[in-house]
Design an enzyme around this catalytic site. Structure first.
Site, mmCIF file in Angstrom:
data_model
loop_
_atom_site.group_PDB
_atom_site.id
_atom_site.type_symbol
_atom_site.label_atom_id
_atom_site.label_comp_id
_atom_site.label_asym_id
_atom_site.label_seq_id
_atom_site.Cartn_x
_atom_site.Cartn_y
_atom_site.Cartn_z
ATOM 1 N N ARG A 146 39.819 57.733 21.220
ATOM 2 C CA ARG A 146 39.988 56.284 21.058
ATOM 3 C C ARG A 146 40.072 55.882 19.587
ATOM 4 O O ARG A 146 40.346 54.724 19.288
ATOM 5 C CB ARG A 146 38.770 55.568 21.655
ATOM 6 C CG ARG A 146 38.915 55.146 23.111
ATOM 7 C CD ARG A 146 37.556 54.641 23.565
ATOM 8 N NE ARG A 146 37.593 53.613 24.563
ATOM 9 C CZ ARG A 146 37.490 53.846 25.886
ATOM 10 N NH1 ARG A 146 37.435 55.069 26.338
ATOM 11 N NH2 ARG A 146 37.465 52.847 26.725
ATOM 12 N N LYS A 161 43.919 52.868 34.071
ATOM 13 C CA LYS A 161 44.085 54.275 33.694
ATOM 14 C C LYS A 161 43.206 55.208 34.520
ATOM 15 O O LYS A 161 43.612 56.315 34.834
ATOM 16 C CB LYS A 161 43.911 54.495 32.189
ATOM 17 C CG LYS A 161 42.541 54.225 31.634
ATOM 18 C CD LYS A 161 42.544 54.280 30.105
ATOM 19 C CE LYS A 161 41.305 53.633 29.536
ATOM 20 N NZ LYS A 161 40.025 54.203 29.961
ATOM 21 N N ARG A 174 29.978 45.921 36.956
ATOM 22 C CA ARG A 174 29.867 46.733 35.734
ATOM 23 C C ARG A 174 29.301 45.882 34.613
ATOM 24 O O ARG A 174 29.775 44.770 34.366
ATOM 25 C CB ARG A 174 31.257 47.250 35.337
ATOM 26 C CG ARG A 174 31.388 48.739 35.493
ATOM 27 C CD ARG A 174 32.788 49.188 35.161
ATOM 28 N NE ARG A 174 33.030 49.249 33.721
ATOM 29 C CZ ARG A 174 33.964 50.028 33.184
ATOM 30 N NH1 ARG A 174 34.718 50.799 33.938
ATOM 31 N NH2 ARG A 174 34.155 50.045 31.885
ATOM 32 N N ARG A 220 37.341 42.541 38.534
ATOM 33 C CA ARG A 220 36.602 43.790 38.748
ATOM 34 C C ARG A 220 35.102 43.565 38.555
ATOM 35 O O ARG A 220 34.286 44.152 39.265
ATOM 36 C CB ARG A 220 37.108 44.872 37.777
ATOM 37 C CG ARG A 220 36.429 46.208 37.980
ATOM 38 C CD ARG A 220 37.126 47.308 37.190
ATOM 39 N NE ARG A 220 36.630 47.388 35.822
ATOM 40 C CZ ARG A 220 37.109 48.215 34.901
ATOM 41 N NH1 ARG A 220 38.131 49.006 35.177
ATOM 42 N NH2 ARG A 220 36.600 48.252 33.695
ATOM 43 N N ARG A 279 36.178 44.535 23.777
ATOM 44 C CA ARG A 279 36.756 45.857 24.082
ATOM 45 C C ARG A 279 38.272 45.853 23.852
ATOM 46 O O ARG A 279 38.833 46.829 23.357
ATOM 47 C CB ARG A 279 36.425 46.259 25.528
ATOM 48 C CG ARG A 279 34.956 46.693 25.657
ATOM 49 C CD ARG A 279 34.433 46.656 27.080
ATOM 50 N NE ARG A 279 35.132 47.545 27.965
ATOM 51 C CZ ARG A 279 35.347 47.298 29.265
ATOM 52 N NH1 ARG A 279 34.929 46.174 29.816
ATOM 53 N NH2 ARG A 279 35.962 48.171 30.008
HETATM 54 P P1 AMP Z 1 36.050 53.304 29.863
HETATM 55 O O1 AMP Z 1 35.542 53.561 31.233
HETATM 56 O O2 AMP Z 1 37.048 54.346 29.400
HETATM 57 O O3 AMP Z 1 36.562 51.904 29.669
HETATM 58 O O4 AMP Z 1 34.786 53.449 28.880
HETATM 59 C C1 AMP Z 1 33.654 52.621 29.014
HETATM 60 C C2 AMP Z 1 32.833 52.612 27.724
HETATM 61 O O5 AMP Z 1 32.384 53.938 27.421
HETATM 62 C C3 AMP Z 1 33.578 52.161 26.481
HETATM 63 O O6 AMP Z 1 33.633 50.749 26.362
HETATM 64 C C4 AMP Z 1 32.734 52.806 25.391
HETATM 65 O O7 AMP Z 1 31.509 52.110 25.208
HETATM 66 C C5 AMP Z 1 32.380 54.152 26.017
HETATM 67 N N1 AMP Z 1 33.405 55.171 25.696
HETATM 68 C C6 AMP Z 1 34.253 55.798 26.563
HETATM 69 N N2 AMP Z 1 35.048 56.663 25.926
HETATM 70 C C7 AMP Z 1 34.714 56.598 24.609
HETATM 71 C C8 AMP Z 1 35.190 57.224 23.431
HETATM 72 N N3 AMP Z 1 36.211 58.089 23.460
HETATM 73 N N4 AMP Z 1 34.599 56.905 22.254
HETATM 74 C C9 AMP Z 1 33.576 56.043 22.203
HETATM 75 N N5 AMP Z 1 33.091 55.373 23.263
HETATM 76 C C10 AMP Z 1 33.655 55.650 24.463
#
Ligand code: AMP
Length: 192
Positions: free
Chosen positions: A89, A14, A134, A128, A145
């Site tokens: 989310r 995404k 990461r 990745r 996740r």
């Molecule tokens: P992402 O890069 O979108 O996969 O986000 C990485 C991490 O950031 C997630 O696993 C959460 O720990 C945190 N995170 C990102 N967006 C949110 C959200 N909307 N609500 C809560 N935690 C978030």
């Protein structure tokens, strides 16, 4: 003017697709994950708080995340529209976003969901992890996740489906092909 969301499980691509949509539609892409990672890197108070959750694959609490999104959506580059990546989310975050938008007399045009099956996602994310290092890309955290996505974020998708603004795109395949599907789906949704 487009206001849209991109929702997808971790590893669905995404972030990559969000950048491309943002270029093509001329709207700013806002990734909550990227904002958190930038804060972690900069060791800001927000970053130090967020890191505790991110490293375990947990959601950062709404008390932190919601305010951060509200502040970001109040910045001037959002006036021409936005593409939110990674928010909302949870259904509570959907309600909060509804409030932010209602305050500005605004509404969402399109919600795009990228789909992919779990085993393909685990495979991609482990790849990745090797490339980017990461800290939330090891198998136990990846599976957690994904579980959170199924338990919480699919309910978000269902809400937007009920509102008739959801469009689903298959996220499996070469990146350019997925981008073509995504752009077609957005066009079709905007024409509807
Ligand atoms: P992402 O890069 O979108 O996969 O986000 C990485 C991490 O950031 C997630 O696993 C959460 O720990 C945190 N995170 C990102 N967006 C949110 C959200 N909307 N609500 C809560 N935690 C978030």
């Amino acid at each position: 003017m487009t206001r849209m969301l991109i929702i997808g499980p971790p590893g669905s691509g995404k972030g990559t697709q969000a950048e491309r949509i943002s270029e093509r539609l001329g709207v700013v892409a806002i990734s909550t994950g990227d904002i958190f990672r930038a804060n972690v890197k900069g060791e800001t108070p927000l970053g130090l708080e967020a890191k505790k959750y991110m490293d375990n694959g947990d959601f950062v609490p709404d008390s932190v995340t919601n305010k951060m999104v509200r502040d970001r959506l109040n910045e001037s580059d959002v006036e021409n529209g936005f593409l939110l990546d990674g928010y909302p989310r949870t259904t509570a975050q959907v309600d909060y976003l509804d409030e932010i938008l209602a305050d500005g007399d605004e509404k969402l045009d399109v919600v795009l969901q990228l789909t992919a099956d779990d085993e393909e996602l685990v495979h991609r994310l482990l790849g990745r992890a090797k490339e980017t290092g990461r800290s939330d890309d090891n198998e136990a955290v990846i599976r957690h996740r994904l579980d959170l996505y199924h338990e919480q974020t699919e309910a978000v998708v269902a809400k937007y489906a009920d509102r008739g603004i959801l469009t689903r795109v298959d996220g499996i395949g070469p990146i350019d092909e997925v981008t073509n599907r995504v752009m077609q789906a957005i066009k079709a949704a905007q024409a509807a």
